[in-house]
Structure formats: C-alpha cells, structure tokens
Design a protein around this motif. Sequence first.
Motif, PDB file in Angstrom:
ATOM      1  N   THR A 173       8.378  -6.325 -18.387  1.00 50.35           N
ATOM      2  CA  THR A 173       7.587  -7.089 -18.680  1.00 50.35           C
ATOM      3  C   THR A 173       6.431  -8.165 -17.368  1.00 50.35           C
ATOM      4  O   THR A 173       6.078  -8.564 -17.735  1.00 50.35           O
ATOM      5  CB  THR A 173       8.744  -8.954 -18.773  1.00 50.35           C
ATOM      6  N   GLY A 174       6.984  -6.968 -16.561  1.00 48.87           N
ATOM      7  CA  GLY A 174       6.379  -7.608 -15.253  1.00 48.87           C
ATOM      8  C   GLY A 174       6.111  -6.082 -14.401  1.00 48.87           C
ATOM      9  O   GLY A 174       7.191  -5.770 -14.086  1.00 48.87           O
ATOM     10  N   LEU A 175       5.053  -6.015 -13.684  1.00 49.14           N
ATOM     11  CA  LEU A 175       5.054  -5.198 -12.651  1.00 49.14           C
ATOM     12  C   LEU A 175       4.090  -5.567 -11.744  1.00 49.14           C
ATOM     13  O   LEU A 175       3.038  -6.320 -11.745  1.00 49.14           O
ATOM     14  CB  LEU A 175       4.188  -3.961 -13.188  1.00 49.14           C
ATOM     15  N   THR A 176       4.382  -5.489  -9.852  1.00 50.59           N
ATOM     16  CA  THR A 176       3.587  -5.641  -9.134  1.00 50.59           C
ATOM     17  C   THR A 176       3.539  -4.316  -8.209  1.00 50.59           C
ATOM     18  O   THR A 176       5.146  -3.765  -7.707  1.00 50.59           O
ATOM     19  CB  THR A 176       4.701  -6.913  -8.374  1.00 50.59           C
ATOM     20  N   TYR A 177       2.369  -4.275  -7.542  1.00 56.54           N
ATOM     21  CA  TYR A 177       2.560  -3.312  -6.533  1.00 56.54           C
ATOM     22  C   TYR A 177       2.179  -3.661  -4.651  1.00 56.54           C
ATOM     23  O   TYR A 177       1.651  -4.643  -4.454  1.00 56.54           O
ATOM     24  CB  TYR A 177       1.893  -2.522  -6.384  1.00 56.54           C
ATOM     25  N   GLU A 178       3.355  -3.728  -3.853  1.00 57.03           N
ATOM     26  CA  GLU A 178       2.701  -4.488  -2.895  1.00 57.03           C
ATOM     27  C   GLU A 178       2.973  -1.926  -1.615  1.00 57.03           C
ATOM     28  O   GLU A 178       3.094  -1.104  -2.038  1.00 57.03           O
ATOM     29  CB  GLU A 178       4.689  -4.674  -2.259  1.00 57.03           C
ATOM     30  N   ALA A 179       1.675  -2.679  -0.893  1.00 54.24           N
ATOM     31  CA  ALA A 179       1.206  -1.582   0.307  1.00 54.24           C
ATOM     32  C   ALA A 179       2.411  -2.320   1.748  1.00 54.24           C
ATOM     33  O   ALA A 179       1.928  -3.539   1.821  1.00 54.24           O
ATOM     34  CB  ALA A 179       0.273  -1.526  -0.131  1.00 54.24           C
ATOM     35  N   HIS A 180       2.424  -1.451   2.609  1.00 61.32           N
ATOM     36  CA  HIS A 180       1.756  -1.239   3.858  1.00 61.32           C
ATOM     37  C   HIS A 180       0.799  -1.306   4.709  1.00 61.32           C
ATOM     38  O   HIS A 180       0.233  -1.015   4.078  1.00 61.32           O
ATOM     39  CB  HIS A 180       3.225   0.135   4.162  1.00 61.32           C
ATOM     40  N   PRO A 181       0.902  -1.846   5.501  1.00 61.62           N
ATOM     41  CA  PRO A 181      -0.403  -2.672   6.397  1.00 61.62           C
ATOM     42  C   PRO A 181      -1.053  -0.497   6.271  1.00 61.62           C
ATOM     43  O   PRO A 181      -2.214  -1.175   6.872  1.00 61.62           O
ATOM     44  CB  PRO A 181       0.073  -3.058   7.895  1.00 61.62           C
ATOM     45  N   THR A 182       0.088   0.591   6.678  1.00 57.81           N
ATOM     46  CA  THR A 182      -0.995   1.819   7.026  1.00 57.81           C
ATOM     47  C   THR A 182      -1.821   2.270   5.676  1.00 57.81           C
ATOM     48  O   THR A 182      -1.895   3.412   5.660  1.00 57.81           O
ATOM     49  CB  THR A 182      -0.266   2.990   8.152  1.00 57.81           C
ATOM     50  N   VAL A 183      -1.380   1.559   4.607  1.00 61.34           N
ATOM     51  CA  VAL A 183      -2.087   2.650   3.294  1.00 61.34           C
ATOM     52  C   VAL A 183      -2.636   2.839   3.531  1.00 61.34           C
ATOM     53  O   VAL A 183      -2.940   4.230   3.043  1.00 61.34           O
ATOM     54  CB  VAL A 183      -1.581   1.462   1.878  1.00 61.34           C
ATOM     55  N   GLU A 184      -4.469   2.937   3.837  1.00 62.90           N
ATOM     56  CA  GLU A 184      -5.377   2.736   3.953  1.00 62.90           C
ATOM     57  C   GLU A 184      -5.365   4.328   4.388  1.00 62.90           C
ATOM     58  O   GLU A 184      -6.314   5.212   4.634  1.00 62.90           O
ATOM     59  CB  GLU A 184      -6.268   2.122   3.308  1.00 62.90           C
ATOM     60  N   GLU A 185      -5.115   3.883   5.468  1.00 65.53           N
ATOM     61  CA  GLU A 185      -5.482   5.444   6.721  1.00 65.53           C
ATOM     62  C   GLU A 185      -3.968   6.836   6.690  1.00 65.53           C
ATOM     63  O   GLU A 185      -4.396   7.908   6.313  1.00 65.53           O
ATOM     64  CB  GLU A 185      -4.468   4.585   8.147  1.00 65.53           C
ATOM     65  N   THR A 186      -3.415   5.797   5.888  1.00 64.01           N
ATOM     66  CA  THR A 186      -2.611   7.557   4.975  1.00 64.01           C
ATOM     67  C   THR A 186      -2.424   7.910   3.982  1.00 64.01           C
ATOM     68  O   THR A 186      -3.158   8.986   3.898  1.00 64.01           O
ATOM     69  CB  THR A 186      -0.713   6.709   4.351  1.00 64.01           C
ATOM     70  N   LEU A 187      -3.691   6.827   2.911  1.00 62.69           N
ATOM     71  CA  LEU A 187      -4.697   7.786   1.359  1.00 62.69           C
ATOM     72  C   LEU A 187      -5.281   8.735   2.469  1.00 62.69           C
ATOM     73  O   LEU A 187      -5.623   9.603   1.967  1.00 62.69           O
ATOM     74  CB  LEU A 187      -5.386   6.096   0.611  1.00 62.69           C
ATOM     75  N   ARG A 188      -6.332   7.852   3.331  1.00 62.64           N
ATOM     76  CA  ARG A 188      -7.180   8.522   3.828  1.00 62.64           C
ATOM     77  C   ARG A 188      -6.348  10.105   4.428  1.00 62.64           C
ATOM     78  O   ARG A 188      -6.994  10.905   3.891  1.00 62.64           O
ATOM     79  CB  ARG A 188      -7.906   8.490   5.015  1.00 62.64           C
ATOM     80  N   LYS A 209       1.286   9.861  -4.652  1.00 63.21           N
ATOM     81  CA  LYS A 209       2.119   8.960  -4.982  1.00 63.21           C
ATOM     82  C   LYS A 209       3.668   9.385  -4.207  1.00 63.21           C
ATOM     83  O   LYS A 209       4.891   8.682  -4.065  1.00 63.21           O
ATOM     84  CB  LYS A 209       2.692   9.697  -6.401  1.00 63.21           C
ATOM     85  N   ARG A 210       3.642  10.491  -3.729  1.00 67.49           N
ATOM     86  CA  ARG A 210       5.285  10.706  -2.574  1.00 67.49           C
ATOM     87  C   ARG A 210       4.011  10.393  -0.932  1.00 67.49           C
ATOM     88  O   ARG A 210       5.548  10.501  -0.613  1.00 67.49           O
ATOM     89  CB  ARG A 210       4.853  12.710  -3.010  1.00 67.49           C
ATOM     90  N   ASP A 211       3.626  10.114  -1.443  1.00 66.37           N
ATOM     91  CA  ASP A 211       2.873  10.189   0.619  1.00 66.37           C
ATOM     92  C   ASP A 211       2.761   8.475   0.961  1.00 66.37           C
ATOM     93  O   ASP A 211       2.565   7.989   2.314  1.00 66.37           O
ATOM     94  CB  ASP A 211       2.724  11.025   1.177  1.00 66.37           C
ATOM     95  N   VAL A 212       1.993   7.797  -0.331  1.00 68.73           N
ATOM     96  CA  VAL A 212       1.133   6.810   0.633  1.00 68.73           C
ATOM     97  C   VAL A 212       2.154   5.634   0.447  1.00 68.73           C
ATOM     98  O   VAL A 212       2.748   5.774  -0.755  1.00 68.73           O
ATOM     99  CB  VAL A 212      -0.964   6.531  -0.366  1.00 68.73           C
ATOM    100  N   PRO A 213       2.136   4.707   1.153  1.00 65.57           N
ATOM    101  CA  PRO A 213       3.499   4.041   0.982  1.00 65.57           C
ATOM    102  C   PRO A 213       2.856   2.364  -0.036  1.00 65.57           C
ATOM    103  O   PRO A 213       2.535   1.491   0.671  1.00 65.57           O
ATOM    104  CB  PRO A 213       3.367   3.248   2.133  1.00 65.57           C
ATOM    105  N   ILE A 214       3.121   2.580  -1.098  1.00 65.68           N
ATOM    106  CA  ILE A 214       2.949   1.750  -1.702  1.00 65.68           C
ATOM    107  C   ILE A 214       4.503   1.507  -3.196  1.00 65.68           C
ATOM    108  O   ILE A 214       4.950   2.680  -3.670  1.00 65.68           O
ATOM    109  CB  ILE A 214       1.911   2.210  -2.820  1.00 65.68           C
ATOM    110  N   TRP A 215       4.775   0.358  -3.268  1.00 61.17           N
ATOM    111  CA  TRP A 215       5.903   0.296  -4.032  1.00 61.17           C
ATOM    112  C   TRP A 215       5.805   0.001  -5.120  1.00 61.17           C
ATOM    113  O   TRP A 215       5.046  -1.365  -5.309  1.00 61.17           O
ATOM    114  CB  TRP A 215       7.121  -0.237  -2.855  1.00 61.17           C
ATOM    115  N   LYS A 216       6.786   0.270  -5.814  1.00 60.49           N
ATOM    116  CA  LYS A 216       6.057  -0.520  -7.965  1.00 60.49           C
ATOM    117  C   LYS A 216       7.338  -1.454  -7.734  1.00 60.49           C
ATOM    118  O   LYS A 216       8.770  -1.137  -7.988  1.00 60.49           O
ATOM    119  CB  LYS A 216       5.719   0.160  -8.569  1.00 60.49           C
ATOM    120  N   HIS A 217       7.382  -2.774  -8.101  1.00 65.31           N
ATOM    121  CA  HIS A 217       8.389  -3.800  -7.924  1.00 65.31           C
ATOM    122  C   HIS A 217       8.224  -3.734  -9.568  1.00 65.31           C
ATOM    123  O   HIS A 217       7.183  -4.241 -10.385  1.00 65.31           O
ATOM    124  CB  HIS A 217       8.408  -4.396  -7.895  1.00 65.31           C
ATOM    125  N   GLN A 218       9.346  -3.056 -10.699  1.00 66.84           N
ATOM    126  CA  GLN A 218       8.783  -4.260 -12.319  1.00 66.84           C
ATOM    127  C   GLN A 218      10.210  -4.792 -12.213  1.00 66.84           C
ATOM    128  O   GLN A 218      11.398  -5.268 -11.966  1.00 66.84           O
ATOM    129  CB  GLN A 218       9.687  -2.057 -12.712  1.00 66.84           C
TER     130      GLN A 218
END
Length: 140
Positions: free
Chosen positions: A48-63, A118-127
């Motif tokens: 019924t709902g989904l929210t993603y949250e990310a660690h402050p280092t998310v863009e550095e890790t994504l790069r 999906k494995r390494d970038v610090p993004i978390w899903k709350h369902q």
Amino acid sequence: MDAVTLLGVRDTALSVDEVLAAVADPAAGGTCFFVGTVRDIDDGRPVTGLTYEAHPTVEETLRTVAEKVAAEVPVRALAAVHRVGRLEIGEPAVVVAAAAEHRQEAFTACRRLIDDLKRDVPIWKHQTFGDGTDEWVGAP
C-alpha cells in the motif's frame, strides 16, 4: 571521455527520456535500459505504500559503482538515477542505461549497473502492506 554521463538520487519523478538522452552516442550500436517500478504486491502481500531513504554518501557510492562498471565493460555511456521519498504504485523508482558499440556490452553493463547499484548503494526501501504490517528492505 568519461563514460558516466548522468547520476542522481532525487526526490522528484524520474524521466526515462532524460536517462536515454544522457547515454545517446553516435558510436553506440546498442543501448540497453532498465526501469524498476513500484509494484502493488511483494511476496504475495499487497503493498500500500513505499518510501526510499538514502545514506548521505549515496551519490558518492553510486559514482564509485558506475565508474567500476565503466572501467570493466567497454561502454560509450552509462547513466543511473534513483528516487527517494514516498512513491506511488507504478512510479519508476530507478532508471539505468548503458550504451556501447555492440549490444552484448550494452546488456552486460546495464545488468551490472543495476545489480551493483541494488547491492552496494546505500538506499533502503520501507514498504507498508495491506494488513498493516511493514518492512525495511536493504537496511543495515
């Protein structure tokens, strides 16, 4: 030439067109992209709902993830954007694309990019589910 052409973590709607434009290259014979969308069911339970949250280092890790893929797979361009915040059913949560001289490299790079993201970038899903329960996915 830097093959990583677009990276981002945003709280606004994602555009497949923007990502495809970011990897457009006249020397690319193949472009592959993946769009991950919010589905209305997970493990047989209605979502019924989904929210993603990310660690402050998310863009550095994504790069770091994207640059590693670009260093290991011969690509012309790579791009990845991910949503954070509240998303509705059917909305794109992540869009990745890879362009390469040949289709096999485009497929390989695109798959590696989404899998490594999906494995390494610090993004978390709350369902949240229809029965009132909830769960975090990928949280430390």
